[in-house]
Motif scaffolding. Structure first.
Motif, PDB file in Angstrom:
ATOM      1  N   THR A 180      -6.719   9.076   3.443  1.00  0.00           N
ATOM      2  CA  THR A 180      -6.347   8.181   2.355  1.00  0.00           C
ATOM      3  C   THR A 180      -5.240   8.794   1.513  1.00  0.00           C
ATOM      4  O   THR A 180      -4.277   8.140   1.150  1.00  0.00           O
ATOM      5  N   ASN A 240      -1.951   8.696   3.264  1.00  0.00           N
ATOM      6  CA  ASN A 240      -1.434   7.325   3.210  1.00  0.00           C
ATOM      7  C   ASN A 240      -0.810   7.026   1.859  1.00  0.00           C
ATOM      8  O   ASN A 240       0.253   6.445   1.761  1.00  0.00           O
ATOM      9  N   LEU A 241      -1.531   7.441   0.795  1.00  0.00           N
ATOM     10  CA  LEU A 241      -1.051   7.155  -0.553  1.00  0.00           C
ATOM     11  C   LEU A 241       0.276   7.839  -0.808  1.00  0.00           C
ATOM     12  O   LEU A 241       1.193   7.255  -1.387  1.00  0.00           O
ATOM     13  N   LEU A 299       2.866   5.908   0.780  1.00  0.00           N
ATOM     14  CA  LEU A 299       3.126   4.677   0.053  1.00  0.00           C
ATOM     15  C   LEU A 299       3.976   4.935  -1.191  1.00  0.00           C
ATOM     16  O   LEU A 299       4.891   4.186  -1.498  1.00  0.00           O
ATOM     17  N   PHE A 300       3.662   6.030  -1.912  1.00  0.00           N
ATOM     18  CA  PHE A 300       4.428   6.321  -3.124  1.00  0.00           C
ATOM     19  C   PHE A 300       5.863   6.729  -2.799  1.00  0.00           C
ATOM     20  O   PHE A 300       6.761   6.572  -3.624  1.00  0.00           O
ATOM     21  N   ILE A 348       7.730   5.269  -0.656  1.00  0.00           N
ATOM     22  CA  ILE A 348       8.571   4.080  -0.419  1.00  0.00           C
ATOM     23  C   ILE A 348       9.329   3.673  -1.688  1.00  0.00           C
ATOM     24  O   ILE A 348      10.548   3.577  -1.661  1.00  0.00           O
ATOM     25  N   PRO A 349       8.622   3.480  -2.825  1.00  0.00           N
ATOM     26  CA  PRO A 349       9.387   3.111  -4.019  1.00  0.00           C
ATOM     27  C   PRO A 349      10.406   4.176  -4.423  1.00  0.00           C
ATOM     28  O   PRO A 349      11.498   3.836  -4.870  1.00  0.00           O
ATOM     29  N   MET A 408      13.326   3.806  -2.154  1.00  0.00           N
ATOM     30  CA  MET A 408      14.060   2.563  -2.392  1.00  0.00           C
ATOM     31  C   MET A 408      14.835   2.626  -3.705  1.00  0.00           C
ATOM     32  O   MET A 408      15.888   2.014  -3.828  1.00  0.00           O
ATOM     33  N   PHE A 409      14.314   3.369  -4.688  1.00  0.00           N
ATOM     34  CA  PHE A 409      15.078   3.558  -5.928  1.00  0.00           C
ATOM     35  C   PHE A 409      16.375   4.292  -5.605  1.00  0.00           C
ATOM     36  O   PHE A 409      17.453   3.912  -6.058  1.00  0.00           O
ATOM     37  N   PHE A 447      17.796   4.281  -2.713  1.00  0.00           N
ATOM     38  CA  PHE A 447      18.617   3.383  -1.908  1.00  0.00           C
ATOM     39  C   PHE A 447      19.439   2.436  -2.790  1.00  0.00           C
ATOM     40  O   PHE A 447      20.598   2.152  -2.488  1.00  0.00           O
ATOM     41  N   GLY A 448      18.839   1.994  -3.899  1.00  0.00           N
ATOM     42  CA  GLY A 448      19.579   1.153  -4.845  1.00  0.00           C
ATOM     43  C   GLY A 448      20.871   1.838  -5.270  1.00  0.00           C
ATOM     44  O   GLY A 448      21.938   1.221  -5.295  1.00  0.00           O
ATOM     45  N   TYR A 449      20.764   3.143  -5.578  1.00  0.00           N
ATOM     46  CA  TYR A 449      21.958   3.886  -5.978  1.00  0.00           C
ATOM     47  C   TYR A 449      22.885   4.130  -4.793  1.00  0.00           C
ATOM     48  O   TYR A 449      24.099   4.151  -4.939  1.00  0.00           O
ATOM     49  N   MET A 480      23.517   2.145  -2.554  1.00  0.00           N
ATOM     50  CA  MET A 480      24.302   0.945  -2.274  1.00  0.00           C
ATOM     51  C   MET A 480      25.669   1.011  -2.934  1.00  0.00           C
ATOM     52  O   MET A 480      26.602   0.353  -2.487  1.00  0.00           O
ATOM     53  N   VAL A 481      25.818   1.810  -3.990  1.00  0.00           N
ATOM     54  CA  VAL A 481      27.107   1.904  -4.684  1.00  0.00           C
ATOM     55  C   VAL A 481      28.175   2.497  -3.762  1.00  0.00           C
ATOM     56  O   VAL A 481      29.189   1.845  -3.503  1.00  0.00           O
ATOM     57  N   TYR A 499      28.801   0.228  -0.699  1.00  0.00           N
ATOM     58  CA  TYR A 499      29.610  -0.931  -1.067  1.00  0.00           C
ATOM     59  C   TYR A 499      31.087  -0.553  -1.107  1.00  0.00           C
ATOM     60  O   TYR A 499      31.941  -1.267  -0.582  1.00  0.00           O
TER      61      TYR A 499
END
Lengths: 524, 173
Positions: free
Chosen positions: B3, B6-7, B10-11, B13-14, B17-18, B20-22, B24-25, B28
């Protein structure tokens, strides 16, 4: 007295008073908190919608100044999306997922408490922007720079509120995924899970993958405004259009976050009242997963008019239209489930059928806008307003209402008043169509959205729309009355509640014990 | 144990992805540079420019446009409104800017080329837009730019519009 103490100790019932709700780690308590929070935000957001519609009753400026009008459109969207719809679905997930998969509680009960209790603070921060210097954010919920950077003192409050809402939904989603992965009852394989659990499982993945991207985008806005970065500032080599790409990379999966749990709810309700198992269970699961995957590669259809190369516009057009395939699979499956079923039309079923019909209307107007050349005409008109309100109001919100009517007897042990429920459905459905259908026409004729005034030729349809809005708004007071009445008492519900209901949650008593499935059931 | 693993996943991923948001600059930027979308122009060295072959039989009209962002305290005009140019040959043009304030100020000009399919073939060896330009109070100055249109520019391009937007970077008080 002694017996009573021993009794509570044995069953470990809820604490008394306010502290029960603040310190609770019980999935049922937290589910109820989410749902009440959502209802309050739904009413606040609804009042804002009525202010918008009152202003649009006639051309010219009547009640509010344009800046405040734009604040209303912005806040209405933010509150309805992040305050009403998402918490409503998370609340339903909290209540139902452990009961549906035979789990004693959520996997991470303390984090569950956190993820709820962040919400009232985030919501207050957002609503409080109405009272600060410069007014509430008025740039649209999409927060496009450079306009959003002109927001006054409300700007940092908006950003931090979005951050907090993001934290809350990420924690809630991780909890849901962990619960589904680890706490299923023996024998409950993935392909035996109820569809509501499946759609939430997939939605939770969408949430943890996209909310951080939104958090990143708004953080960039924050540093652009206060710390001299130039992510979206052309003077410093940045590009405002880039914000739109990052935002919609979050924003498009977000619209599926708002509709996939609704698909799950409807897939629970229709088989119950058609007294047939769901048609095409596994195709429903695969369709949900395909929609989730496709949602990541279609974001630029929100910005066809921004100036993209033809190749990109074609790609996003085709990918968008592809979503109609799994969505169509779902709609046909629901219809096939009803086909030759022994149907009865209790309130949850009425809302579910209303969902299928009216969500499909919204889906069709979505297909129209998926076509790039046609979207150039519809972009930023009332046609798009009509489209997304059809999928979100008689779509997502109707599914939440269906879920409340469906599970309220289970939660409270009392039946709601069936004739009042049916009356609520019919007036809601009639008024919601009076409200949104005319907006297709004014949109096609060119009425732009987010503007407090309009040309006189749009007056008739706008008046009709406003009448529908007030009718729909007032109908929801009946919903609140029915809920409160049912919570306080009423005819006792049986354990199974509905004759055709199947699933673990219906094997529990109505209302269920405070702690259920402390011994997990065996699923055959 | 399972467990917790897994956790942890899971943590992650965010968190990823945070990031990954940056990410993208730069993605782009690179994407727009490679495809010439967004009117992003190229820059090459003088040596590279001298190796390009002049195409005598083709003439392309280059139009010059200017604008000032957010009504800043500037006068900003091209000194020529259009030029006829051969692809493969370097040309010189100038813009004049004037600081209308009684204070020192720094400006930054941002170029954009239309049509976008010509943008990646529009290269500059020298440009006032490469760096920030400092102006004294009320100073007026002519600013140079040298450009060369790539001989590979698509055949149907006969007019290219070069536009500069002048932004106020900072004002000294």
């Amino acid at each position: 007295m002694n017996a009573h103490v021993a009794d509570t100790h044995e069953h470990h019932g809820p604490e008394k008073g306010l502290m029960r709700w603040i310190t609770t780690t019980n999935h049922k308590d937290i589910g109820s908190l989410y749902l009440w929070f959502s209802l309050i935000m739904f009413l606040i957001g609804g009042v804002m919608a009525l202010i918008i519609r009152a202003e649009l009753f006639q051309p010219g400026l009547q009640f509010v100044d344009p800046q405040f009008f734009n604040s209303m459109t912005t806040m209405h969207a933010l509150i309805m999306i992040f305050g009403a719809l998402m918490p409503a679905f998370v609340g339903l997930a909290n209540w139902m997922i452990p009961m549906m998969i035979g789990a004693p509680d959520m996997a991470l009960p303390r984090m569950n408490n956190w993820s709820f209790w962040i919400l009232p603070f985030a919501g207050t921060l957002l609503v409080a922007t109405l009272f600060v210097e410069g007014g509430a954010p008025a740039s649209g919920w999409t927060m496009y720079p450079p306009l959003v950077l002109q927001t006054g003192a409300a700007f940092p409050m908006l950003i931090f509120s979005v951050h907090l809402l993001g934290f809350s939904s990420i924690m809630g989603s991780i909890n849901i995924i962990a619960t589904i992965m680890n706490l299923r009852a023996p024998g409950m394989t993935y392909m035996k899970m109820p569809l509501f659990v499946w759609t939430w499982f997939i939605t939770a993945y969408l949430l943890i993958a996209t909310m951080p991207v939104l958090a990143g985008a708004v953080t960039m806005l924050l540093t652009d405004k206060y710390f001299a970065t130039s992510f979206f500032d052309a003077a410093g080599g940045g590009d405002p259009v880039m914000f739109q790409h990052i935002f919609w990379f979050f924003g498009h999966p977000e619209v599926y976050i708002l509709i996939l749990p609704a698909f799950g709810i409807v897939s629970q309700i229709i088989p119950t009242f058609a007294r047939k198992p769901l048609f095409g269970y596994s195709s429903m699961v695969y369709a949900t997963a395909s929609i989730a995957f496709l949602s990541f590669i279609v974001w630029a259809h929100h910005m066809f008019t921004v100036g993209m190369p033809v190749a990109a516009e074609l790609f996003f057009m085709m990918a968008t239209m592809l979503i109609a395939v799994p969505t169509g699979v779902k709609v046909f499956n629901w219809v096939s489930t009803m086909w030759r079923g022994s149907m009865t039309f209790e309130t949850p079923m009425l809302f579910a059928i209303g969902f299928v019909m009216m969500f499909t209307i919204g889906g069709f107007s979505g297909l129209m806008m998926a076509m790039t050349p046609i979207d150039f005409q519809y972009h930023d008109t009332y046609f798009i307003v009509a489209h997304f309100h059809y999928v979100l109001v008689p779509g997502a919100i109707f599914s939440v209402m269906a879920a409340v009517y469906y599970w309220l007897p289970k939660w409270t042990g009392n039946m709601y008043d069936e004739s009042l429920g049916k009356f609520h459905f019919w007036i809601s459905t009639i008024f919601v169509n009076i409200l949104f259908f005319p907006q297709h026409f004014v949109g096609l004729a060119g009425m732009p959205r987010r503007i407090p005034d309009y040309s006189v030729q749009f007056t008739d349809f706008n008046m009709i729309s406003t009448v529908g809005a007030f009718g729909f708004g007032l109908s929801q007071l009946l919903f609140v009355y029915i809920i409160i009445k049912t919570v306080r008492g009423g005819e006792k519900a049986t354990d199974q509640v509905w004759e055709g209901a199947e699933g673990l949650e219906w094997t529990l008593s109505s209302p269920p014990e405070y702690h259920t499935f402390t011994v997990q059931p065996d699923v055959k | 144990m399972k467990t917790q693993r897994n956790l942890l996943k899971l943590f992650m991923i965010p968190v990823l992805m945070f990031g990954f948001g940056y990410l993208m600059v730069p993605i782009y930027d690179v994407f727009c540079d490679l495809t010439g979308i967004n009117g992003k122009t190229g820059s090459i060295t003088v040596a590279e420019a001298s190796q390009q072959k002049k195409v005598e039989e083709r003439l392309i009209k280059v139009e010059f446009v200017s604008s000032v962002n957010e009504l800043g305290p500037w006068e900003f005009k091209p000194d020529q409104f259009s030029m006829m140019v051969h692809p493969g040959q370097a040309y010189h043009a100038t813009y004049t800017a004037k600081n209308l304030l009684d204070k020192d100020a720094i400006s930054q000009s941002v170029p954009s080329v239309a049509p976008s399919k010509a943008a990646e073939h529009f290269n500059k060896t020298e440009c006032f837009c490469f760096t920030e330009q400092a102006f004294k109070a009320n100073e007026e100055r002519t600013m140079p730019l040298t450009f060369i249109i790539d001989p590979d520019v698509p055949d149907d391009v006969d007019t290219v519009t070069l536009s500069y937007t002048l932004f106020t970077k900072s004002i000294k008080s």
